[in-house]
Design an enzyme around this catalytic site. Structure first.
Site, PDB file in Angstrom:
ATOM      1  N   GLU A   1      -9.214  -4.893  -4.644  1.00  0.00           N
ATOM      2  CA  GLU A   1      -8.625  -3.854  -3.794  1.00  0.00           C
ATOM      3  C   GLU A   1      -9.683  -3.005  -3.087  1.00  0.00           C
ATOM      4  O   GLU A   1      -9.561  -2.669  -1.920  1.00  0.00           O
ATOM      5  CB  GLU A   1      -7.739  -2.930  -4.643  1.00  0.00           C
ATOM      6  CG  GLU A   1      -6.499  -3.576  -5.230  1.00  0.00           C
ATOM      7  CD  GLU A   1      -5.362  -3.713  -4.238  1.00  0.00           C
ATOM      8  OE1 GLU A   1      -5.545  -3.391  -3.055  1.00  0.00           O
ATOM      9  OE2 GLU A   1      -4.282  -4.156  -4.668  1.00  0.00           O
TER      10      GLU A   1
ATOM     11  N   HIS B   1      -7.609  -5.602  -0.448  1.00  0.00           N
ATOM     12  CA  HIS B   1      -6.384  -4.886  -0.103  1.00  0.00           C
ATOM     13  C   HIS B   1      -5.785  -5.425   1.188  1.00  0.00           C
ATOM     14  O   HIS B   1      -6.474  -5.602   2.190  1.00  0.00           O
ATOM     15  CB  HIS B   1      -6.734  -3.405   0.055  1.00  0.00           C
ATOM     16  CG  HIS B   1      -5.555  -2.498   0.181  1.00  0.00           C
ATOM     17  ND1 HIS B   1      -4.707  -2.212  -0.872  1.00  0.00           N
ATOM     18  CD2 HIS B   1      -5.080  -1.788   1.231  1.00  0.00           C
ATOM     19  CE1 HIS B   1      -3.784  -1.366  -0.478  1.00  0.00           C
ATOM     20  NE2 HIS B   1      -3.980  -1.108   0.804  1.00  0.00           N
TER      21      HIS B   1
ATOM     22  N   SER C   1       0.844  -1.200   0.000  1.00  0.00           N
ATOM     23  CA  SER C   1       0.000   0.000   0.000  1.00  0.00           C
ATOM     24  C   SER C   1       0.879   1.251   0.000  1.00  0.00           C
ATOM     25  O   SER C   1       1.713   1.408  -0.890  1.00  0.00           O
ATOM     26  CB  SER C   1      -0.959  -0.042   1.188  1.00  0.00           C
ATOM     27  OG  SER C   1      -1.988   0.902   1.041  1.00  0.00           O
TER      28      SER C   1
END
Length: 506
Positions: free
Chosen positions: A321, A414, A194
């Site tokens: 995601e 994610h 990330s």
């Protein structure tokens, strides 16, 4: 009695903790505390110490909201401006040769997170691959990613890109000291997820990081995050106003930035960040700034122009995601209204072109997929394309979603890839992921991740079964049970997003 181990670093002796199979050193300082007159300044060298410094316990997390430094069900790491430390994990067994080094940069939107999270310990990775794992803290949010340099005075300077400078300082520490821990300073892989993955790409674009690492792994990077100098100035002025200072009055600005409490500064910046996300969905203003000096170009421009460090790179995203953000966070364009705002700023005909590539839009689930693709996959494809012209590049997509994540309607979302990367199949998160089945599948994808990540750390290339990405074939490793190769996955979507860049404040 706890067995300890002492290591002589360039700054003094640190005493770690010896476990049955791994050695750990925690909260080792890699820069001096950026407090007092050094708030909003570039990191300075550590002040050497005499005697033995205890490095058996974690210190402070970077300044952030308490919830971001959660390290257990009801456990929160204390936060402080004094947080520039790193952790080292190494196998107990001796090695005849220096071990490869893997430096992990945690995510959290450049606003939250800590290297003390149990998932990041690196013990399983270190043992399985016979590597040294380093995890770092760096300044976040107001103290690491807001550029107050406009308000510098000769008496009180302020500097830009402080979080990025911290990461470079940590790599410099690794260069100077990791041999004493059994690591090879000439074989360093940076990896992150990330915002930590974006940090990896930013290091590729940072001249000062040249020679400090030798390859990178970017897991779910929002690759075109970066603030222009004009946007950074506008954002900093808004933050000062939120702090109750007058941006037009240099004396008042310096007073506010130097005399306000750390928590007051943090909260003021958080308020402005929330406003910016409402106005510009998906734009995270607390991010590196193109200052023309430390960061001459945005990371994505550096990759596009071929000026990024031409080192091997693994880069990829998760299939779903956006679902994490749609369920548990705010700010990403994961609904039709926010997506319309994004498309309006992107130019004429963009909305019709992109939505045509997503059958079923504007259904909620399709909008969520589109928003996740916009923030993470779209710019990552640009990096894959452009970097592959200059250096070995390996693309992946993480598709594995055990039944528990499917029932939760988040899928391969994610950050779920962190569990197999760190081998946490038997930990609390791994058990939760497989509570409704899928344990064998999680073990399969764990082997896929770790075998490839570790081979890459050792040699600069993953396993031979994973070909490099080229613009002609666009070969992508789909990590799943079973794992497979696909050429140009989601081609229609890729073409629809082509040429679209993230929005700006101005």
């Amino acid at each position: 009695m706890v067995a300890t181990t002492d290591i002589q670093t360039a700054d003094g002796i640190v005493r770690g903790r010896r476990g049955r199979r791994v050695l750990r050193w925690r909260a080792v300082p890699y820069a001096a505390p950026p407090v007092g007159e050094w708030r909003f300044r570039a990191p300075r060298p550590v002040q050497p110490w005499t005697g033995v410094r205890d490095a058996t316990e974690f210190g402070f997390a970077a300044m952030q909201h308490r919830s971001g430094a959660r390290i257990g069900p009801r456990q929160y790491q204390p936060t402080s401006e004094d947080s520039l430390t790193l952790n080292v994990t190494a196998p107990v067994a001796e090695s005849a040769t220096p071990r490869p080094v893997m430096v992990f940069i945690h995510g959290g939107g450049y606003l939250m997170g800590t290297s003390a999270l149990g998932l990041y310990s690196g013990a399983r990775l270190a043992l399985r691959g016979d590597v040294i794992v380093v995890s770092i803290n760096y300044r976040l949010g107001a103290f690491g990613y807001v550029d107050f340099s406009e308000f510098s005075t000769p008496e009180r300077p302020f500097e830009s890109n402080l979080g990025l400078r911290d990461q470079v300082a940590a790599l410099e520490w690794v260069r100077r000291n990791i041999a004493a821990f059994g690591g090879d300073p000439d074989n360093v892989t940076v990896f992150g997820e990330s915002a930590g993955a974006h940090a990896v790409l930013a290091l590729f674009a940072t001249p000062a990081a040249g020679g400090l690492f030798h390859r990178g792994i970017a897991q779910s990077p929002p690759a075109d995050w970066a603030m222009t100098a004009d946007d950074a100035r506008l954002f900093a002025r808004r933050c000062l106003s939120a702090l109750g200072a007058d941006p037009a009055d240099p004396t008042d600005a310096v007073r506010a930035l130097t005399e306000s409490s750390a928590n007051d500064i943090r909260k003021a910046v958080a308020r402005v960040l929330s406003q910016v996300l409402r106005e510009h969905p998906g734009l995270f203003a607390a991010s590196p700034v193109v200052d023309g000096d430390f960061l001459p170009q945005s990371p994505i421009d550096a990759f596009t122009d071929g000026t990024a460090h031409q080192l091997p790179l693994i880069i990829g995203t998760c299939r779903d995601e956006g679902t994490l953000f749609a369920r548990f966070a705010d700010g990403l364009p994961t609904n039709p209204q926010r997506l319309h705002t994004v498309f309006t700023r992107a130019g004429e005909d963009v909305e019709s072109r992109v939505t045509a590539a997503y059958p079923g839009y504007p259904q909620n689930s399709v909008a969520v997929r589109m928003g996740g693709d916009y923030v993470f996959w779209r710019p990552s494809v640009t990096v894959m394309e452009t970097h592959s012209r200059h250096a070995p590049t390996y693309a992946y997509r993480y598709d594995f979603a055990p039944r528990a994540l499917q029932l939760a309607k988040v899928g391969a979302t994610h950050a779920t890839d962190l569990v197999p990367v760190f081998g946490a199949t038997d930990g609390p998160i791994g058990r939760a992921f497989t509570a409704a089945g899928g344990r064998h599948g999680l073990q399969v994808v764990t082997r896929q991740f770790q075998d490839n990540w570790l081979e890459f750390a050792r040699t600069g290339a993953p396993l031979p079964s994973w070909p490099a990405y080229t613009e002609e074939r666009r070969t992508t490793l789909i990590i799943d049970d079973p794992t497979r190769l696909e050429h140009d996955p989601d081609r229609a979507k890729r073409l629809a997003w082509q040429g679209i860049r993230a929005s700006t404040l101005t």
